[in-house]
Design an enzyme around this catalytic site. Structure first.
Site, PDB file in Angstrom:
ATOM      1  N   ASP A  40       0.874  -1.164   0.000  1.00  0.00           N
ATOM      2  CA  ASP A  40       0.000   0.000   0.000  1.00  0.00           C
ATOM      3  C   ASP A  40       0.921   1.226   0.000  1.00  0.00           C
ATOM      4  OD1 ASP A  40      -2.433   1.553   0.615  1.00  0.00           O
ATOM      5  OD2 ASP A  40      -1.442   1.879   2.536  1.00  0.00           O
TER       6      ASP A  40
ATOM      7  N   ASP B 258      -0.194   5.181   0.886  1.00  0.00           N
ATOM      8  CA  ASP B 258      -0.456   6.212   1.911  1.00  0.00           C
ATOM      9  C   ASP B 258      -0.509   5.607   3.306  1.00  0.00           C
ATOM     10  OD1 ASP B 258      -0.967   8.781   0.410  1.00  0.00           O
ATOM     11  OD2 ASP B 258      -2.297   7.414  -0.655  1.00  0.00           O
TER      12      ASP B 258
ATOM     13  N   ASP C  40      -1.829  -0.285   5.953  1.00  0.00           N
ATOM     14  CA  ASP C  40      -2.042   0.429   7.223  1.00  0.00           C
ATOM     15  C   ASP C  40      -3.523   0.575   7.552  1.00  0.00           C
ATOM     16  OD1 ASP C  40      -2.309   2.328   5.023  1.00  0.00           O
ATOM     17  OD2 ASP C  40      -2.599   3.831   6.586  1.00  0.00           O
TER      18      ASP C  40
HETATM   19  O1  LIG Z   1      -3.550   3.998   1.399  1.00  0.00           O
HETATM   20  P1  LIG Z   1      -3.626   4.109  -0.080  1.00  0.00           P
HETATM   21  O2  LIG Z   1      -2.267   4.240  -0.734  1.00  0.00           O
HETATM   22  O3  LIG Z   1      -4.482   3.051  -0.752  1.00  0.00           O
HETATM   23  O4  LIG Z   1      -4.336   5.537  -0.438  1.00  0.00           O
HETATM   24  C1  LIG Z   1      -5.660   5.781  -0.183  1.00  0.00           C
HETATM   25  C2  LIG Z   1      -5.993   7.238  -0.055  1.00  0.00           C
HETATM   26  O5  LIG Z   1      -5.390   7.989  -1.061  1.00  0.00           O
HETATM   27  C3  LIG Z   1      -5.641   7.802   1.298  1.00  0.00           C
HETATM   28  O6  LIG Z   1      -6.359   7.203   2.351  1.00  0.00           O
HETATM   29 MG   LIG Z   2      -2.821   3.215   3.216  1.00  0.00          MG
END
Ligand SMILES: O=P(O)(O)OC[C@H](O)CO
Ligand SMILES: [Mg+2]
Length: 239
Positions: free
Chosen positions: A13, A15, A178
């Site tokens: 992942d 963010d 996360d």
């Molecule tokens: O956690 P990610 O990388 O899937 O990103 C999701 C959104 O942009 C932020 O929560």
């Molecule tokens: Mg994330």
């Protein structure tokens, strides 16, 4: 050592896992809710994180009770200007660079699967191009194959398909996440999931993860049948 599984491929992942960017979403959402005399809390944060922008926008306006004053689309416009100034400052999370470099050195194929848009991905990673170039591929939330955002498995299944010789058997993939929605997406894809949650997240939301760590610095590749870190106890590097 007994291993938890025979992992051959890794999907990260982005963010809040590789990049310390969840704090920007939190900050901006606090500012927007304050305009309506409301406060942003971790119950709402937990429901939004990891999801596609429009999906988390709907949750934001509905759950905070401001949907009569602000539509999800208007929220995204308000949020965009603020986020765009913050994203270029994004830092890597502790242990992320060390782990990526180690797995790359050992020839383990890696990908990123993010709910983030392509434009946001570019802003967030502009100071980290070299480390992200070690990924075999990136799948973002706007990808045509990602019909549904996390917790649907789409983004992880699309990422598993694009490895050389893919699709890779989901049982051989280790996902790092996360967010509760992201953990569910990885499990819904049939993959192993290591969760590295923000400590403010309620522990009941850790349930589906195969392993929960405080930091990527605590990850032991050998436990998953991946090449061991040479000197796991003496490494000083934190990024
Ligand atoms: O956690 P990610 O990388 O899937 O990103 C999701 C959104 O942009 C932020 O929560
Ligand atoms: Mg994330």
């Amino acid at each position: 050592m007994a291993t938890r599984g025979s992992v051959t491929h890794v999907i990260f992942d982005m963010d809040g896992l590789l990049l310390d960017t969840e704090k920007y979403y939190t900050e901006v959402q606090e500012v927007i809710l304050a305009r309506y005399n409301k406060t942003f809390d971790w119950d709402l944060k937990a429901k939004m994180m990891g999801k596609k922008a429009i999906e988390s926008a709907r949750i934001f306006v509905e759950e905070s009770g401001i949907s009569d004053s602000l539509s999800p689309e208007e929220f995204l416009v308000q949020r965009e200007d603020l986020l765009r100034t913050l994203f270029p400052n994004s830092d890597m999370m502790p242990g992320a660079s060390r782990l990526i470099r180690h797995l790359h050195e050992k020839g383990i194929p890696m990908a990123v699967a993010t709910g983030s848009t392509k434009r946001h991905f570019e802003l967030k990673t502009q100071r980290h191009k070299e480390i992200f170039s070690l990924m075999h591929h990136i799948v973002n939330g706007e990808d045509p194959e990602v019909k549904h955002g996390k917790p649907a498995p789409d983004v992880f299944l699309a990422a598993a398909k694009r490895f050389e010789g893919g699709p890779v058997d989901p049982g051989s993939v280790l996902v790092f996440e996360d967010a509760p929605a992201g953990v569910n997406a990885g499990k819904n894809a049939g993959m192993h999931v290591v969760m590295v949650p923000d400590p403010r997240l309620d522990c009941s939301l850790h349930d589906r993860a195969d392993q929960v760590l405080e930091s990527l610095l605590d990850f032991n590749p050998a436990e998953w049948g991946l090449p061991p870190l040479e000197k796991p106890d003496s490494i000083q590097q934190t990024t």
